[in-house]
Design a protein around this motif. Sequence first.
Motif, PDB file in Angstrom:
ATOM      1  N   PRO A  21      26.747   5.788  96.329  1.00 42.19           N
ATOM      2  CA  PRO A  21      27.033   4.423  95.897  1.00 42.19           C
ATOM      3  C   PRO A  21      27.273   4.366  94.398  1.00 42.19           C
ATOM      4  N   ILE A  22      27.870   3.263  93.965  1.00 40.05           N
ATOM      5  CA  ILE A  22      28.035   3.026  92.544  1.00 40.05           C
ATOM      6  C   ILE A  22      26.799   2.270  92.075  1.00 40.05           C
ATOM      7  N   TRP A  23      26.034   2.883  91.183  1.00 41.05           N
ATOM      8  CA  TRP A  23      24.809   2.244  90.723  1.00 41.05           C
ATOM      9  C   TRP A  23      24.643   2.496  89.245  1.00 41.05           C
ATOM     10  N   THR A  24      23.812   1.725  88.628  1.00 45.54           N
ATOM     11  CA  THR A  24      23.623   1.827  87.190  1.00 45.54           C
ATOM     12  C   THR A  24      22.324   2.527  86.893  1.00 45.54           C
ATOM     13  N   ALA A  25      22.405   3.648  86.170  1.00 51.60           N
ATOM     14  CA  ALA A  25      21.206   4.378  85.794  1.00 51.60           C
ATOM     15  C   ALA A  25      20.568   3.717  84.582  1.00 51.60           C
ATOM     16  N   PRO A  26      19.291   4.009  84.335  1.00 48.89           N
ATOM     17  CA  PRO A  26      18.680   3.507  83.102  1.00 48.89           C
ATOM     18  C   PRO A  26      19.477   3.996  81.902  1.00 48.89           C
ATOM     19  N   PRO A  27      19.677   3.149  80.913  1.00 48.28           N
ATOM     20  CA  PRO A  27      20.487   3.576  79.763  1.00 48.28           C
ATOM     21  C   PRO A  27      19.878   4.778  79.067  1.00 48.28           C
ATOM     22  N   LYS A  28      20.742   5.686  78.659  1.00 45.39           N
ATOM     23  CA  LYS A  28      20.257   6.865  77.942  1.00 45.39           C
ATOM     24  C   LYS A  28      19.802   6.437  76.559  1.00 45.39           C
ATOM     25  N   PRO A  29      18.630   6.859  76.142  1.00 47.12           N
ATOM     26  CA  PRO A  29      18.159   6.481  74.816  1.00 47.12           C
ATOM     27  C   PRO A  29      19.047   7.083  73.743  1.00 47.12           C
ATOM     28  N   ARG A  30      19.309   6.315  72.716  1.00 44.01           N
ATOM     29  CA  ARG A  30      20.128   6.818  71.615  1.00 44.01           C
ATOM     30  C   ARG A  30      19.293   7.769  70.785  1.00 44.01           C
ATOM     31  N   HIS A 352      27.085  19.913  83.449  1.00 48.30           N
ATOM     32  CA  HIS A 352      25.947  19.464  82.642  1.00 48.30           C
ATOM     33  C   HIS A 352      24.773  19.061  83.543  1.00 48.30           C
ATOM     34  N   LEU A 353      25.079  18.471  84.690  1.00 46.39           N
ATOM     35  CA  LEU A 353      24.027  18.110  85.634  1.00 46.39           C
ATOM     36  C   LEU A 353      23.298  19.360  86.113  1.00 46.39           C
ATOM     37  N   ALA A 354      24.039  20.418  86.400  1.00 49.11           N
ATOM     38  CA  ALA A 354      23.415  21.657  86.873  1.00 49.11           C
ATOM     39  C   ALA A 354      22.477  22.239  85.825  1.00 49.11           C
ATOM     40  N   PHE A 355      22.895  22.223  84.560  1.00 47.54           N
ATOM     41  CA  PHE A 355      22.041  22.800  83.517  1.00 47.54           C
ATOM     42  C   PHE A 355      20.887  21.877  83.145  1.00 47.54           C
ATOM     43  N   THR A 356      21.078  20.583  83.342  1.00 50.57           N
ATOM     44  CA  THR A 356      19.946  19.665  83.188  1.00 50.57           C
ATOM     45  C   THR A 356      18.913  19.933  84.271  1.00 50.57           C
ATOM     46  N   ARG A 357      19.399  20.160  85.481  1.00 55.26           N
ATOM     47  CA  ARG A 357      18.500  20.504  86.591  1.00 55.26           C
ATOM     48  C   ARG A 357      17.790  21.833  86.318  1.00 55.26           C
ATOM     49  N   GLN A 358      18.493  22.769  85.674  1.00 55.58           N
ATOM     50  CA  GLN A 358      17.888  24.062  85.343  1.00 55.58           C
ATOM     51  C   GLN A 358      16.680  23.856  84.423  1.00 55.58           C
ATOM     52  N   ARG A 359      16.828  22.962  83.435  1.00 51.21           N
ATOM     53  CA  ARG A 359      15.701  22.697  82.543  1.00 51.21           C
ATOM     54  C   ARG A 359      14.534  22.067  83.287  1.00 51.21           C
ATOM     55  N   ILE A 360      14.842  21.165  84.222  1.00 48.74           N
ATOM     56  CA  ILE A 360      13.782  20.530  85.010  1.00 48.74           C
ATOM     57  C   ILE A 360      13.082  21.555  85.889  1.00 48.74           C
ATOM     58  N   ALA A 361      13.876  22.389  86.555  1.00 51.50           N
ATOM     59  CA  ALA A 361      13.313  23.340  87.519  1.00 51.50           C
ATOM     60  C   ALA A 361      12.511  24.441  86.853  1.00 51.50           C
ATOM     61  N   THR A 362      12.835  24.763  85.608  1.00 51.30           N
ATOM     62  CA  THR A 362      12.110  25.826  84.925  1.00 51.30           C
ATOM     63  C   THR A 362      10.971  25.297  84.063  1.00 51.30           C
ATOM     64  N   ILE A 370      14.884  13.755  82.246  1.00 49.95           N
ATOM     65  CA  ILE A 370      14.938  13.044  83.524  1.00 49.95           C
ATOM     66  C   ILE A 370      15.935  11.892  83.441  1.00 49.95           C
ATOM     67  N   VAL A 371      15.914  11.175  82.330  1.00 53.19           N
ATOM     68  CA  VAL A 371      16.861  10.073  82.147  1.00 53.19           C
ATOM     69  C   VAL A 371      18.291  10.612  82.094  1.00 53.19           C
ATOM     70  N   GLU A 372      18.484  11.751  81.429  1.00 53.20           N
ATOM     71  CA  GLU A 372      19.815  12.368  81.377  1.00 53.20           C
ATOM     72  C   GLU A 372      20.292  12.733  82.777  1.00 53.20           C
ATOM     73  N   GLU A 373      19.381  13.238  83.614  1.00 51.26           N
ATOM     74  CA  GLU A 373      19.758  13.578  84.983  1.00 51.26           C
ATOM     75  C   GLU A 373      20.260  12.349  85.721  1.00 51.26           C
ATOM     76  N   GLN A 374      19.546  11.236  85.583  1.00 51.62           N
ATOM     77  CA  GLN A 374      19.976  10.011  86.268  1.00 51.62           C
ATOM     78  C   GLN A 374      21.332   9.546  85.754  1.00 51.62           C
ATOM     79  N   GLY A 375      21.527   9.623  84.446  1.00 46.30           N
ATOM     80  CA  GLY A 375      22.811   9.228  83.895  1.00 46.30           C
ATOM     81  C   GLY A 375      23.949  10.116  84.369  1.00 46.30           C
ATOM     82  N   LEU A 376      23.698  11.410  84.495  1.00 49.09           N
ATOM     83  CA  LEU A 376      24.737  12.324  84.962  1.00 49.09           C
ATOM     84  C   LEU A 376      25.043  12.122  86.442  1.00 49.09           C
ATOM     85  N   LEU A 377      24.014  11.826  87.239  1.00 42.56           N
ATOM     86  CA  LEU A 377      24.270  11.503  88.648  1.00 42.56           C
ATOM     87  C   LEU A 377      25.153  10.266  88.760  1.00 42.56           C
ATOM     88  N   ALA A 378      24.862   9.256  87.945  1.00 39.31           N
ATOM     89  CA  ALA A 378      25.695   8.055  87.944  1.00 39.31           C
ATOM     90  C   ALA A 378      27.118   8.387  87.507  1.00 39.31           C
TER      91      ALA A 378
END
Length: 389
Positions: A21-30, A352-362, A370-378
Motif C-alpha cells: 500500500p501507499i503509506w506515510t512513514a514517520p518523517p526522517k529526523p533532520r 540502501h534498504l538492504a544495507f540498512t537491514r544489514q545494520r539492524i541484523a548485525t 529503524i526510522v530510515e528503514e521505514q522511510g526506505l520501505l515507503a
Amino acid sequence: MTFAAPNSAPDPAPNPSPTPPIWTAPPKPRGSGMVFAIIGIVVTGFVGLLVLAYLAVGLGVPTLLIGSLLALVPLAMVLLAVRWVDRWEPEPRWALWFAFLWGAAVSVAIALIVDLGVQLAMAFAEPGGAPDEALQAVVQAPFVEEVAKGIGVLLIFAFSRSHFDGPVDGLVYAATVAAGFAFTENVLYFGEAFAEGGAETLGATFVVRGLFSPFAHVLFTACTGLAIGIGARRGGGAGVVGWFLLGLLGAIALHALWNGSLTFADDAIGLYLTVQVPIFIAAIGLTVLLRRQEVRVTRHRLAEYGAAGWFSPAEVEMLATPAGRRQAKAWAKAQTPPRIGVMRKLITDATHLAFTRQRIATGVASERTIVEEQGLLAAVVEDRRVLLS
C-alpha cells in the motif's frame, strides 16, 4: 561467508498487503548530514580558491592552465574507476563533492603549510641550509599527506554515518579524496616541469605521473578508507578511531614505500614492475571481492523482505543481481514514456534498504536506523507504484 542475522535481530515487519500500500512513514529526523554538506562544501570551496590563487601566482596563469588540462587525464581515469566501484550502492553526490574538494583543496593546503613550516624551521636552525629532499619524500610527505586526506574520510563517517556502511563505502570516499589531492598535486608538478624544462620535461613527467601511476594516491588512502569501513561495519562508535589509526599507519607505510622506491631505486622500471604493479593488482582483486560481498549482502537482505511480502522472488532477483538490474533498466527504457529514472531510484532505494537491514541484523543499528528503514520501505512502495502506473 554467511550473513545470517543473529537470533536477537527481529525479522522484517510483514507486508500488510500482497500489493504494497501507499503509506506515510514517520518523517526522517533532520540530521547533521545536509548541514555538514553545505558548510563543508562552502569551506572547502573557499580553501580551493586560495589554493588556486597560490598556484596562479607561483606558476602563472598560462602554465596553470596547461598543467590543469593535463591533470584532467589521470583524474578522469581515477573517477571512472571510482564510479565503477560505486555503482552497486551509490554514495550521495554531496558527500562525494565534499570528499573531492577536501582532497583537492584542504589536504593540499595542509601539506603546503607544513612544508613551508619545515622550510622556515630549517632556515632558522641552519641559515642557508636546504631540507633533505629524500627525507621529505619518504617521511614528511607520506605522514602529512595521508593524515590530511584521512581526516577528510573520517569527517564523512562522523557526519554521514547512514551512508557509510562498510569497506566499499570507505574505499569510494578515500579514493575520491585521493583523486582530488592527486589532481592538484599533478597541476603543480606538471606546471613546474613545463616552467623548468619545457615540453620535453613536461612530457616525461606526464608519462610517469599521469600514465604510470595515476592510482598511487588512491592506493595509499584506500588503506585508511577500508579500515574506517571495517570499523563502521563492526558498530562504529569510538572504536572507529582505532581502525582509522590502523589504516592510517598502513597508508603512510605504503606511501613511504612507493616514494622510497622512486627515490632510491637504481632500476625504477624494474622496481615498478616487481613491486608497484603487484600492489595495484592486489588492490583490484580486493575491490572485486568487496563488490561481490555487497551483492551477496543485498540479495540476502532483500530476500528477507521478500519472505515478509515486500518483494516477489522475481523482484529480488531483479534488484539484487547485476543481470537482473540490466534487464530491469532495459525494460524501463523501452516503456512509453521511458521510466529509467524511476527504475534507477527503485534500485537505489532497495539497495540502501538492504544495507540498512544489514545494520539492524548485525546489531549496530540505532533508533534512527529503524526510522530510515521505514522511510526506505515507503520509498520502495512509491517507486513501484509510479513504475507500474
